[in-house]
Scaffold this motif. Structure first.
Motif, mmCIF file in Angstrom:
data_model
loop_
_atom_site.group_PDB
_atom_site.id
_atom_site.type_symbol
_atom_site.label_atom_id
_atom_site.label_comp_id
_atom_site.label_asym_id
_atom_site.label_seq_id
_atom_site.Cartn_x
_atom_site.Cartn_y
_atom_site.Cartn_z
ATOM 1 N N HIS A 1 -10.353 10.880 -3.754
ATOM 2 C CA HIS A 1 -8.992 10.457 -4.097
ATOM 3 C C HIS A 1 -7.934 11.216 -3.299
ATOM 4 C CE1 HIS A 1 -11.109 8.564 -7.415
ATOM 5 N NE2 HIS A 1 -10.027 7.822 -7.597
ATOM 6 N N GLY A 2 -8.379 11.898 -2.283
ATOM 7 C CA GLY A 2 -7.413 12.575 -1.408
ATOM 8 C C GLY A 2 -6.787 13.815 -2.013
ATOM 9 N N LEU A 3 -7.391 14.324 -3.084
ATOM 10 C CA LEU A 3 -6.802 15.497 -3.735
ATOM 11 C C LEU A 3 -7.444 16.798 -3.271
ATOM 12 C CD1 LEU A 3 -6.442 14.096 -7.347
ATOM 13 C CD2 LEU A 3 -4.578 14.634 -5.776
ATOM 14 N N ALA A 4 -8.571 16.685 -2.553
ATOM 15 C CA ALA A 4 -9.185 17.883 -1.992
ATOM 16 C C ALA A 4 -9.123 17.724 -0.476
ATOM 17 C CB ALA A 4 -10.633 18.009 -2.447
ATOM 18 N N LYS B 1 -4.869 19.414 -4.382
ATOM 19 C CA LYS B 1 -3.470 19.007 -4.378
ATOM 20 C C LYS B 1 -2.919 18.946 -5.803
ATOM 21 C CE LYS B 1 -2.278 16.029 -1.017
ATOM 22 N NZ LYS B 1 -2.204 14.690 -0.416
ATOM 23 N N ILE B 2 -2.822 20.108 -6.419
ATOM 24 C CA ILE B 2 -2.291 20.168 -7.788
ATOM 25 C C ILE B 2 -0.810 19.793 -7.800
ATOM 26 C CG2 ILE B 2 -1.752 22.648 -7.655
ATOM 27 C CD1 ILE B 2 -2.602 22.874 -10.608
ATOM 28 N N THR B 3 -0.153 19.954 -6.634
ATOM 29 C CA THR B 3 1.281 19.633 -6.577
ATOM 30 C C THR B 3 1.536 18.148 -6.828
ATOM 31 O OG1 THR B 3 1.071 19.400 -4.178
ATOM 32 C CG2 THR B 3 1.891 21.496 -4.991
ATOM 33 N N ALA C 1 -18.476 13.786 1.744
ATOM 34 C CA ALA C 1 -18.911 14.256 0.426
ATOM 35 C C ALA C 1 -20.403 14.008 0.251
ATOM 36 C CB ALA C 1 -18.132 13.539 -0.665
ATOM 37 N N VAL C 2 -21.071 14.921 -0.398
ATOM 38 C CA VAL C 2 -22.479 14.728 -0.737
ATOM 39 C C VAL C 2 -22.545 13.631 -1.793
ATOM 40 C CG1 VAL C 2 -24.516 15.802 -1.775
ATOM 41 C CG2 VAL C 2 -23.045 17.119 -0.208
ATOM 42 N N PRO C 3 -23.382 12.592 -1.570
ATOM 43 C CA PRO C 3 -23.434 11.481 -2.535
ATOM 44 C C PRO C 3 -23.870 11.950 -3.921
ATOM 45 C CG PRO C 3 -24.634 10.953 -0.524
ATOM 46 C CD PRO C 3 -24.299 12.400 -0.448
ATOM 47 N N GLU C 4 -23.411 11.224 -4.919
ATOM 48 C CA GLU C 4 -23.640 11.609 -6.307
ATOM 49 C C GLU C 4 -25.122 11.812 -6.620
ATOM 50 O OE1 GLU C 4 -21.406 9.255 -9.102
ATOM 51 O OE2 GLU C 4 -22.661 9.928 -10.767
#
Length: 805
Positions: A146-149, A194-196, A444-447
RNA sequence: GCAGGAGUGGCGGAAUGGCAGACGCAUCAGACUCAAAAUCUGACGUAGGUGACUACGUGUGGGUUCAAGUCCCAUCUCCUGCACCA
C-alpha cells in the motif's frame, strides 16, 4: 481458639482448584470485557513489586467486571521478547537469544502466576514465535503493497556504542536512550513507515477515547499539527524563489531577513563568492556538531550568504542568512524572520544588527525601543501597507488565503510527526520480508512463504558498517526473486521492537489461527480492548504506533474498528524506599517472591493497592504490608468467630452491610482502589466490634467476602466455602445495595457559631430547619450567642449560627 | 521557556464547599508472658491548661463565602512531558 489463617495452605489450595476449574470461562453468551496489560519484556532480572502493581490493578478490575455484569473477561498475558538485552547476552556468551529468552519467559511466567490473576494461559503469545511474527511480517508486506513502507537513504541517528541506528524517539537530549552515549549522524538506506499519512486521523481519533487527558495531549503535541502558509520570496538577481513556511503570515510585512538551514539545498546557489569561505565553514561546523550541542547550545550563530530576497508584499530587499536554529527537515527548511514578533528571530536580529519592524501594535502603540519580541497575535496591524488597521488575530486566519489569491504562496498544514524509521541493524528482531532483485527492485516475500525465519548466525555482534549480522550469512542472503526468479538478495535489516507490540493485542483472541492474523468473526466479537493498563512511559510511542497499525488494518479490512484501546489507565511507578527509581545498580529492587512467602499473595495484592492512589507514584515501604496482613488475619478471625452463630440481622447489621456494598462499589467504580482497601479495614473494624457484641449474620459475612474477592481472591474463596457458599465466590454476582436499608433515623450534626464547631447534637434524620436550629440552640446551652443574625442548616451536616460580636 | 500534575501529622495517605488528619505504618503506655515475639487495649497535629477546654493549623500572600485543603487571583517549591517545529 479459632484456627489461624495459613496463607500458604489457603493459596496453594485455591491455586490448584482454579486450575482444575477455571472461574472465567467463555460460554459464548456472556458479554465480553477485554482487560489488557501492557505485556512485559522477559528480562533476566525478573519481576519486582513495581511490575506487580499494574497486574494487580488489572486483575482486580477483571475480576470485578466478571462479577459485576457477568462478563467473560479476556485477560491475556504474553511476552515482548525481541530486543537488545537478549542479543547482548548472546554476544557475551554465544548462547542463542532464543534459548535465553525461553529461559527468561519460563521464570517470569512462574512469577506472574504468583499474582493469582485470571490470565487465560491458552492465549499466551510471544513476539519471537515464528507463528506470531509471520503476521508481524505480513502486516509489513501489506504496508509495502500500500505504499506505506518505503526505502530511503538518509542521515540517521547513529549510536556509536550500540552500533545501531536509532529512531528519533530513541534519542533523548541528543543521547542514546539505552546507553546514554552521544548520538551522531550516519547516512544509510533505511526502511520507513509512512505514519505521517495517518497524522490527521491519529490526531482526530483521540477525541473519542476515554484516556487520561495528559496522554492525549502528549500525542497531540507529538503529532504537532500547525496551520499556516508557504510563502515564495523571489531571490534578487536570480530567477529563483526561496519558499518558507510560517504560521504567522499576518506578520509578513515585518519580515526583515530570512534564514535557511545549513543543509538547505539552495545554499550553494545563493552563496555569493565573497561569502563562500564563511558559508562553507559554517556548514561544515554544523555538520560536525553533535545533536547534544545543537539542542543544548541555544546561542544563536549564523552567517550571511550575500544574497537578498524580495519581500513579495512590499518589494523590499532582505538579506538571506544561514543558521542552525532552522531545522532542515521541518517545513521548507527555511524561514522568514520577523524579529519584532518572534523570540528567536529577535535574538538573531539583535546579535547580527538586523532591522526590527513592528507590525502589530502592543496596547495600541508602537514600542519605541524594543527589548523583547511581542509574540501575541493581539493588536492592530501597523507598518503593513494595505493591511494596516486590521485586527492581527483575524488577519492571522485570513492571511494564508490572501497570499494564495495573490499568487505569493499557498495555505499549508505542517506536522512535527516524522515518518517512522523502521529498520534496525541488529540480529534479534523480525527479518524484514523483502527481497532485493537487480531487475525488479524491492519485492515483498509472498504470503505463502512467510514467515521469513530468522536464521542462526555465528556472530551476533553488530558491525560498525551499519549492516546487520544477518548480512554475513551468504546462504541466507542469496535467494531468488519471487517475481522474476532471477538472483536476488534478502533484506538483512530487522524490525524494531515496537513491531510486535504494535498489534499483539489483536492476536490474543485468536492466537492459534495459522490462516489469518485474526478471524473476522472472533475479532468482531472480542475486540477492541476495553481497558488497557500500563505505565505512562508508553504514552506516545507504543500507543501511537498501535493506533497507526490498527487504523491501517482497518483500512485493509482486517478489523472493523479504528481505535484499539477504548479506555486507558496509567498506573504510577513503584519507587524504592527513598523515592528513587528501583534499579539493579542501586540495589533497591524489592522482589515479590520473599513478600509472598512471608505474607501471602493476597496481602501483597492488597498492599500494592493500599500504598497509594493507583495513578500516582509510590515509594515502597516494607513495613507497610504488615497493616494489610493484619487486616486479612483479623478478617479471617472475624468470619470464623461467627461461623457457629445463628444471628439474624438487625437494622444496624443491615445498614452496615448495605453501606459496605455502596461504599466499596462506589470507590471501585471511581478507581480509588487505595480507599477500597481502607474501606475494608474500616468495615472489618465495625464487624469485629459487632462480633464481640453478639455476632454478625451469615448474609453480611457472605457479602463482605464477595466484595473482598476481587482483591484477595484466595482467602475470599476459602471463607466463601466455609460459610457454606456453593461453587466459587466468583460465580456470585456483585451485591447491590438496598438504599432503604441504608437510611438512618437519627444522625449527629455539628453545631457551629460563626463557623467554629462548638458542640454536636443528635437530630432525627428528617428533621426540618426550625427543629434543627432549635436543637442546636439547646445543645449550646450557655454558649448560645446573643445577637444571632443568620441561621444556616445544611441537612444532615451542620448548623451554623452567625452572631454579631 | 511552554504544557500538565502535586505540595495536608514523624511517614503513606483520607476528605460531593459543611466537624481536617479516615484507614494504615511508626512511636509511646498498658494487658498477656519467666522473658521475647505475636496478639489485645489505649494515647498519638502544634501550643497552653490538672481538667472539661482554648488558640493555632492543609507551601506562601491576598480574595469570594455563614463556612475554603477544596473556588478565584498572585507567588514559591518539587515532579513529569515537550523543547530553536518558525
Amino acid at each position: 481458639m479459632a484456627e489461624a489463617f495459613n496463607h500458604l495452605e489457603v493459596e496453594e489450595k485455591w491455586r490448584k482448584k482454579w486450575e482444575e476449574r477455571p472461574v472465567n470461562v467463555n460460554d459464548g453468551k456472556k458479554p465480553k470485557y477485554y482487560c489488557l496489560d501492557m505485556f512485559p519484556y522477559p528480562s533476566a532480572a525478573g519481576l519486582h513489586v513495581g511490575h506487580w502493581r499494574g497486574y494487580v490493578i488489572s486483575d482486580v478490575w477483571s475480576r470485578y467486571k466478571m462479577m459485576n455484569g457477568g462478563h467473560y473477561v479476556i485477560h491475556p498475558m504474553g511476552w515482548d521478547a525481541f530486543g537488545l538485552p537478549a542479543e547482548n547476552y548472546a554476544i557475551k556468551t554465544g548462547q542463542h537469544p532464543s534459548i535465553s529468552t525461553a529461559e527468561n519467559v519460563k521464570s517470569i511466567r512462574s512469577q506472574v502466576k504468583q499474582i493469582g490473576a485470571i490470565y487465560d494461559w491458552d492465549m499466551e503469545l510471544n513476539t519471537t514465535d515464528p507463528a506470531f511474527y509471520k503476521w508481524t511480517q505480513w502486516i509489513f508486506v501489506k504496508m509495502f503493497e500500500h505504499g506505506l513502507a518505503y526505502e530511503k537513504e538518509m542521515p540517521l541517528n547513529w549510536c556509536p556504542s550500540c552500533k545501531a541506528v536509532l529512531a528519533n524517539e530513541e534519542v533523548v537530549d541528543g543521547k542514546c536512550e539505552r546507553c546514554h552515549s552521544e548520538v551522531t549522524k550516519k547516512n544509510l538506506r533505511q526502511w520507513m513507515l509512512k505514519i505521517t499519512a495517518y497524522a490527521d486521523r491519529l490526531l482526530e481519533g483521540l477525541d473519542g477515547l476515554d484516556w487520561p487527558e495528559k496522554v492525549k495531549k502528549m500525542q497531540t503535541e507529538w503529532i504537532g499539527r500547525s496551520y499556516g502558509a508557504e510563502v515564495d520570496f523571489p531571490v534578487d538577481g536570480l530567477d529563483e524563489k526561496l519558499t518558507v513556511y510560517t504560521t504567522r503570515p499576518d506578520t509578513l510585512y515585518g519580515a526583515t531577513f530570512m534564514v535557511m538551514a545549513p543543509e538547505h539545498e539552495m545554499v550553494p546557489l545563493l552563496t555569493k563568492p565573497e561569502q563562500k569561505e564563511a558559508v562553507e565553514k559554517y556548514c561544515a561546523d554544523a555538520a560536525n556538531k553533535s545533536n547534544v550541542d545543537r539542542v543544548q547550545n541555544k546561542d544563536k550563530t549564523g552567517v550571511f550568504t550575500g544574497s537578498y530576497a524580495i519581500n513579495p508584499l512590499n518589494g523590499e530587499k532582505i538579506p538571506i542568512w544561514l543558521s542552525d536554529y532552522v531545522l532542515a527537515d521541518y517545513g521548507t527548511g527555511a524561514i522568514m524572520c520577523v524579529p519584532a514578533h518572534d523570540d528567536r528571530d529577535f535574538e538573531f536580529a539583535k546579535k547580527f544588527g538586523l532591522p526590527i519592524v513592528q507590525v502589530i501594535a502592543k496596547d495600541g502603540k508602537e514600542i519605541p525601543d524594543m527589548q523583547e519580541a511581542y509574540t501575541d497575535a493581539v493588536g492592530t496591524v501597523i507598518n503593513s501597507g494595505d493591511w494596516n488597521g486590521m485586527e492581527s488575530s483575524a488577519l492571522k486566519m485570513e492571511a494564508p488565503s490572501i497570499i494564495e489569491k495573490r499568487g505569493m504562496g499557498k495555505k499549508t498544514v505542517n506536522y512535527k510527526l516524522r515518518d517512522w524509521v523502521f529498520s534496525r541493524q541488529r540480529y534479534w528482531g523480525e527479518p524484514i520480508p523483502i527481497v532485493h532483485c537487480e531487475k525488479c527492485g524491492a519485492v515483498a516475500v509472498p504470503e505463502d512463504q512467510l514467515p521469513v525465519l530468522l536464521p542462526n548466525v555465528e556472530s551476533y555482534q553488530p558491525t560498525d558498517t551499519g549492516e546487520s549480522p544477518l548480512a554475513a550469512i551468504d546462504s541466507w542472503v542469496n535467494t531468488t526473486c519471487p517475481k522474476c526468479g532471477g538472483p536476488a538478495k534478502r533484506e538483512t535489516n530487522t524490525m524494531p521492537q515496537w513491531a510486535g507490540s504494535s498489534w499483539y493485542f489483536l492476536r490474543y483472541v485468536d492466537v492459534h489461527n495459522d490462516k489469518e492474523l485474526v478471524n473476522k468473526e472472533i475479532a468482531a466479537k472480542d475486540l477492541p480492548v476495553d481497558m488497557y493498563i500500563g505505565g505512562v512511559e508508553h504514552a506516545v510511542l507504543h500507543l501511537l504506533y498501535s493506533r497507526f497499525y490498527t487504523k491501517f488494518l482497518y483500512d485493509i479490512g482486517v478489523v472493523s474498528f479504528e481505535e484499539p484501546f477504548k479506555k486507558l489507565f496509567n498506573q504510577g511507578m513503584i519507587l524504592g524506599p527513598k523515592g528513587v527509581k528501583m534499579s539493579k545498580s542501586l540495589g533497591n529492587v524489592v522482589s515479590p517472591d520473599d513478600m509472598i512467602r512471608e505474607y501471602g499473595c493476597d496481602s501483597l495484592r492488597m498492599y500494592e493497592l493500599f500504598i497509594g492512589p493507583p495513578q500516582q507514584d509510590a515509594s515502597w515501604d516494607d513495613r507497610g504490608i504488615d497493616g494489610v496482613y493484619r487486616f486479612l488475619n483479623k478478617f479471617w478471625n472475624m468470619v470464623l468467630a461467627n461461623l457457629e452463630n445463628d444471628v439474624q440481622p438487625d437494622e444496624e447489621l443491615l445498614r452496615i452491610r448495605n453501606n459496605m456494598i455502596h461504599d466499596i462499589t462506589q470507590r471501585l467504580n471511581s478507581f480509588s482502589l487505595n480507599t477500597v482497601v481502607s474501606g475494608f479495614m474500616e468495615y472489618n473494624n465495625t464487624l469485629s466490634e459487632k462480633t464481640r457484641q453478639g455476632g454478625v449474620d451469615k448474609e453480611t459475612l457472605k457479602t463482605a467476602v464477595t466484595l473482598l474477592a476481587p482483591f484477595a481472591p484466595h482467602i475470599a474463596e476459602e471463607l466463601w466455602e466455609r460459610l457454606g457458599g456453593t461453587a466459587s465466590v466468583f460465580e456470585q454476582s456483585w451485591p447491590v445495595a438496598d438504599e432503604s436499608a441504608r437510611a438512618v433515623s437519627v444522625l449527629e450534626i455539628a453545631v457551629q457559631v460563626n463557623g467554629k464547631v462548638r458542640t454536636t447534637v443528635t437530630v432525627p434524620a428528617d428533621c426540618d430547619k426550625d427543629a434543627a436550629i432549635a436543637a442546636a440552640k439547646e445543645a449550646l446551652g450557655d454558649k448560645l450567642p446573643a445577637n444571632i443574625i443568620k441561621e444556616i442548616y445544611v441537612p444532615g451536616r451542620i448548623v451554623n449560627l452567625v452572631a454579631k460580636p
